[in-house]
Design an enzyme around this catalytic site. Structure first.
Site, PDB file in Angstrom:
ATOM      1  N   GLY A  13       0.786  -1.226   0.000  1.00  0.00           N
ATOM      2  CA  GLY A  13       0.000   0.000   0.000  1.00  0.00           C
ATOM      3  C   GLY A  13       0.811   1.265   0.000  1.00  0.00           C
ATOM      4  CB  ILE A  14       0.183   4.507   1.726  1.00  0.00           C
ATOM      5  CG1 ILE A  14      -1.195   4.747   1.120  1.00  0.00           C
ATOM      6  CG2 ILE A  14       0.897   5.839   1.921  1.00  0.00           C
ATOM      7  CD1 ILE A  14      -2.171   5.434   2.055  1.00  0.00           C
ATOM      8  CB  SER A 171      -7.664   8.825   8.502  1.00  0.00           C
ATOM      9  OG  SER A 171      -8.876   8.617   7.822  1.00  0.00           O
ATOM     10  CE1 TYR A 193      -7.655   3.508  10.247  1.00  0.00           C
ATOM     11  CE2 TYR A 193      -9.215   5.214   9.612  1.00  0.00           C
ATOM     12  CZ  TYR A 193      -8.009   4.563   9.426  1.00  0.00           C
ATOM     13  OH  TYR A 193      -7.160   4.979   8.423  1.00  0.00           O
TER      14      TYR A 193
END
Length: 347
Positions: A13-14, A171, A193
């Site tokens: 991923g990132i 996020s 989260y």
């Protein structure tokens, strides 16, 4: 002297996209992939060395949800390196996400439709678990394990003659409404989260307050809406090829919002941008967003975070108290610090 960079959650991923971009920018840096799953980390290292055969890419096994794993990994880092220039705190989980179909279709016909797609607000909840150390798993993985790592690596990060950067992957889903200072582990809520990401925003500010004078600077980024394993996990029964079929729709949405970065390469834009900046010039209360235009051009833009110094300091003190508590418990159960006979964690 070659820069030393450690990236948690770097095997896909990132995190992996950032590794590729950093080595393209500076092939002489010492790059360390800190990952829970060593087999996947080895595969990521092989891929990086295929495109950058002369690069120095090290592996470090670490599970941020497990205190003993973090302590052992930090001890290994201090044995390997005499400096640390960049610490990217990128590892994170969103376990058992629940998708509210009713809220989704209601949001489609509201004025908040773009916001809903961009950060999942109102349509995502999660069921948390418990870590091997009895902590809430999301809190331990996304926040507390990283906090302990920074604490352990202070001798490498803090120097008055040079600066170092701690960079958190946060996020757009980091909402003040999900965070409760009286319940920092989010035991009683349904958005662990979001809570953990908002807490990382607060903690970044606190680190700057305490350590800027020692050369340590902390920043926060938002990668935007990126198609990664974490994204696919939102709808676990949704086949991957169906996500691919929806890409034209996502590209269309990107014409109306610059937060749909979509690819890990684009999502890593702000992480890479911070690598090129002087940390002294950065705003400690800004979140640096990876953005992609409708034509696919990447850029970074800061946005003020919804945080305050008093709350960030209160969180910092709570984490210090929890650190003292867990260290005491480990010593009392005859688990030596920093290395020794700790109980095994996940691999």
């Amino acid at each position: 002297m070659n820069k030393v960079v450690i990236i948690t959650g770097a095997n896909s991923g990132i995190g992996l996209a950032l590794c590729e971009r950093l080595l393209t920018e500076d092939s002489a840096l010492q790059l360390c992939l800190a990952c829970r799953n060593l087999r996947r980390a080895q595969a990521a290292r092989s891929a990086l060395l295929t495109s950058h055969p002369q690069a120095q890419v090290d592996l470090l096994q670490m599970d941020t949800s497990c205190i003993s794993s973090v302590i052992e990994a930090a001890h290994e880092v201090k044995l390997r390196y005499n400096r640390l220039d960049y610490l990217y705190l990128n590892a994170g989980i969103m376990p058992n996400p629940q998708f509210d179909v009713k809220a989704f279709f209601k949001g489609l016909f509201s004025s908040n439709v773009v916001t809903m797609f961009a950060n999942g607000e109102g349509i995502l909840t999660q069921k948390d678990g418990v870590s091997p150390d009895g902590l809430q798993e999301v809190f331990a993985t996304n926040l507390f394990g990283h906090f302990l790592l920074v604490r352990e690596l202070e001798p490498l990060l803090c120097h008055t003659d040079r600066s170092s950067q701690v960079i958190w992957t946060s996020s757009s889903n980091a909402h003040r409404s999900a965070f409760n200072l009286a319940d920092v582990q989010h035991c009683a809520g349904t958005q662990p989260y979001s809570s953990s990401k908002y807490a990382s925003d607060l903690l970044s500010l606190a680190l700057n307050s305490h350590f800027n004078h020692q050369g340590l600077y902390s920043s926060v980024i938002c990668p935007g809406f990126v198609m990664t394993n974490l994204t696919y996990g939102i709808l676990p029964s949704f086949p991957a090829f169906l996500w691919t079929l929806h890409m034209p729709l996502f590209w269309l949405i990107r014409m109306f919002t610059n937060t749909f970065t979509l690819t890990p390469y684009n999502g890593a834009e702000a992480l890479f941008w911070l690598f090129q900046q002087k940390p002294e010039s950065l705003d400690p209360q800004a979140k640096y967003h990876s953005l992609t235009s409708g034509l696919g051009n990447n850029y970074t833009r800061p946005h003020k975070m919804d945080i305050d110094l008093d709350t960030s300091e209160a969180l910092y003190e709570k984490l210090l108290q929890l650190e003292t508590k867990v260290r005491k418990e480990m010593k009392e159960s005859k688990k030596s610090f920093p290395v020794g006979s700790q109980k095994p964690c996940r691999t």
